[in-house]
Enzyme design. Structure first.
Site, PDB file in Angstrom:
ATOM      1  N   GLU A 273     100.685  45.061  57.637  1.00 13.12           N
ATOM      2  CA  GLU A 273      99.330  44.532  57.691  1.00 13.12           C
ATOM      3  C   GLU A 273      98.370  45.513  57.017  1.00 13.12           C
ATOM      4  OE1 GLU A 273      99.102  41.485  61.196  1.00 13.12           O
ATOM      5  OE2 GLU A 273      98.266  43.399  61.817  1.00 13.12           O
TER       6      GLU A 273
ATOM      7  N   SER B  51      94.650  38.067  56.825  1.00 15.91           N
ATOM      8  CA  SER B  51      93.984  36.892  56.253  1.00 15.91           C
ATOM      9  C   SER B  51      94.953  35.825  55.728  1.00 15.91           C
ATOM     10  CB  SER B  51      92.988  37.301  55.164  1.00 15.91           C
ATOM     11  OG  SER B  51      91.976  38.117  55.723  1.00 15.91           O
TER      12      SER B  51
ATOM     13  N   ASN C 199      98.572  36.113  66.707  1.00 15.79           N
ATOM     14  CA  ASN C 199      97.966  37.203  67.488  1.00 15.79           C
ATOM     15  C   ASN C 199      96.516  36.802  67.757  1.00 15.79           C
ATOM     16  OD1 ASN C 199      96.922  39.541  68.543  1.00 15.79           O
ATOM     17  ND2 ASN C 199      97.144  40.760  66.667  1.00 15.79           N
ATOM     18  N   TRP C 200      96.279  36.382  68.986  1.00 13.52           N
ATOM     19  CA  TRP C 200      94.931  35.881  69.309  1.00 13.52           C
ATOM     20  C   TRP C 200      93.939  37.006  69.562  1.00 13.52           C
ATOM     21  CZ3 TRP C 200      96.174  31.226  73.123  1.00 13.52           C
ATOM     22  CH2 TRP C 200      96.811  30.226  72.387  1.00 13.52           C
ATOM     23  N   LYS C 201      94.424  38.220  69.616  1.00 12.62           N
ATOM     24  CA  LYS C 201      93.556  39.385  69.881  1.00 12.62           C
ATOM     25  C   LYS C 201      92.694  39.094  71.110  1.00 12.62           C
ATOM     26  CE  LYS C 201      93.819  40.374  64.979  1.00 12.62           C
ATOM     27  NZ  LYS C 201      93.231  40.955  63.781  1.00 12.62           N
TER      28      LYS C 201
ATOM     29  N   HIS D 216      99.362  47.882  66.495  1.00 13.80           N
ATOM     30  CA  HIS D 216      98.463  47.115  65.629  1.00 13.80           C
ATOM     31  C   HIS D 216      97.376  48.055  65.119  1.00 13.80           C
ATOM     32  CE1 HIS D 216      95.469  44.252  64.284  1.00 13.80           C
ATOM     33  NE2 HIS D 216      96.450  43.366  64.210  1.00 13.80           N
TER      34      HIS D 216
ATOM     35  N   GLU E  25      94.346  47.761  64.956  1.00 12.32           N
ATOM     36  CA  GLU E  25      93.181  47.850  65.854  1.00 12.32           C
ATOM     37  C   GLU E  25      93.474  48.813  67.005  1.00 12.32           C
ATOM     38  OE1 GLU E  25      92.878  43.608  66.229  1.00 12.32           O
ATOM     39  OE2 GLU E  25      92.268  43.547  64.134  1.00 12.32           O
TER      40      GLU E  25
ATOM     41  N   GLY F  23      91.203  40.273  58.804  1.00 10.62           N
ATOM     42  CA  GLY F  23      89.925  39.702  59.216  1.00 10.62           C
ATOM     43  C   GLY F  23      88.862  39.735  58.133  1.00 10.62           C
TER      44      GLY F  23
ATOM     45  N   GLY G  16      96.153  36.253  62.529  1.00  5.18           N
ATOM     46  CA  GLY G  16      95.049  36.460  63.462  1.00  5.18           C
ATOM     47  C   GLY G  16      94.151  35.237  63.500  1.00  5.18           C
ATOM     48  N   GLY G  17      93.053  35.287  62.757  1.00  4.36           N
ATOM     49  CA  GLY G  17      92.035  34.234  62.786  1.00  4.36           C
ATOM     50  C   GLY G  17      92.592  32.816  62.664  1.00  4.36           C
TER      51      GLY G  17
HETATM   52  P1  13P Z   1      93.706  38.021  60.363  1.00  9.77           P
HETATM   53  O1  13P Z   1      94.728  36.972  60.102  1.00  9.77           O
HETATM   54  O2  13P Z   1      92.531  37.527  61.170  1.00  9.77           O
HETATM   55  O3  13P Z   1      93.313  38.747  59.119  1.00  9.77           O
HETATM   56  O4  13P Z   1      94.398  39.119  61.330  1.00  9.77           O
HETATM   57  C1  13P Z   1      95.644  39.611  60.989  1.00  9.77           C
HETATM   58  C2  13P Z   1      96.161  40.404  62.112  1.00  9.77           C
HETATM   59  O5  13P Z   1      95.619  41.450  62.431  1.00  9.77           O
HETATM   60  C3  13P Z   1      97.326  39.892  62.845  1.00  9.77           C
HETATM   61  O6  13P Z   1      97.835  40.827  63.726  1.00  9.77           O
END
Ligand code: 13P
Length: 256
Positions: A168, A214, A9-11, A96, A98, A174, A235-236
């Site tokens: 999650e 993470s 997920n590149w957000k 998600h 977010e 993050g 994510g990251g």
């Molecule tokens: P991180 O891996 O950056 O913590 O993000 C997780 C995430 O929100 C995947 O959707």
């Protein structure tokens, strides 16, 4: 047997068309063409076509980060699931944290999106997870149960089986603070148990539950070794080809 799924997920962190192309060209040679692990990349909307043109010759699936629950109409700024389907999108991330927290998406809204995604034939990845205060006050399971009740309201067994859940925990997203494999596994078992009560044993056993929060090359394998963790939503660490490839290969290792 459940096939683990690793999603990137590149957000809104990265992913212009050029960046997406560059990242995927670096990633593809680093991962095995395997049927044992499914790989999905969700770039920003503006790079979906570019990304599809690269991944269509591989096993990598294309995902979108969101969609609206109507197929057409005067909804300025929203994206129809049909637009996504036509350009080769297979998965869609819904709810998600977010979206829930920054854009106030409710369980009810996510439920509408989920039903529409299933109706048009997109594969949904639905995110659930608790805040730090909720965990610290011992309310994690209560929160998860209420998200499952709200988000999966009025779904039937065939529909739930087509859905992927991403657990999650918000405090792990993050932050660099990953849930331990034991903490994650405990909640994955609870999610399955809740689904068993709501649907049945077959549904609970067949649904894939990813962990997200993470995930890194250093912790991925231990998480994926847990019996109820079917891959991860990253994510990251999905922004760099080498770290994502490491995580995908870690999932592959847990199968063999
Ligand atoms: P991180 O891996 O950056 O913590 O993000 C997780 C995430 O929100 C995947 O959707």
């Amino acid at each position: 047997m459940r096939i683990p799924i690793i999603g990137g997920n590149w957000k809104m962190n990265r992913g212009t068309p050029n960046e997406s192309k560059e990242m995927l060209k670096a990633l593809i040679p680093l991962i095995k063409k395997s049927d044992n692990v499914e790989v999905m990349i969700a770039p920003p909307f503006t790079s979906l076509i570019e990304t599809f043109n690269i991944v269509k010759k591989t096993n990598i699936k294309l995902g979108a980060q969101n969609m609206y629950y109507e197929e057409t109409g005067a909804f300025t700024g929203e994206i129809s699931p049909n637009f996504l389907k036509e350009i080769g999108v297979e998965y869609v991330i819904l709810g998600h944290s977010e979206r829930r927290n920054i854009f106030n998406e409710s369980d009810d809204l996510i439920n509408r999106k989920l039903k529409k995604a299933l109706q048009v034939g997109l594969k949904p990845i639905v995110c659930i997870g608790e805040h730090l205060e909720e965990r610290e006050s011992g309310r994690t399971k209560e929160v998860i149960k209420s998200q499952i009740d709200g988000t999966f309201k009025d779904l039937d067994k065939e529909e739930i089986i087509k859905t992927v859940i991403a657990y999650e925990p918000i405090w792990a997203i993050g932050t660099g603070k990953t849930a331990t494999p034991e903490q994650a596994e405990e909640i994955h078992i609870y999610i399955r148990e809740t689904l068993r009560q709501k649907f049945d044993k077959e549904a609970a056993n067949s649904i894939r539950i990813q962990y997200g929060g993470s995930i890194k090359p250093t912790n991925a394998e231990d998480l994926f070794r847990k019996a109820n963790i079917d891959g991860g939503l990253v994510g990251g660490a999905s922004l760099q080809a080498d770290s994502l490839a490491h995580i995908i290969n870690a999932a592959e290792k847990t199968i063999n």
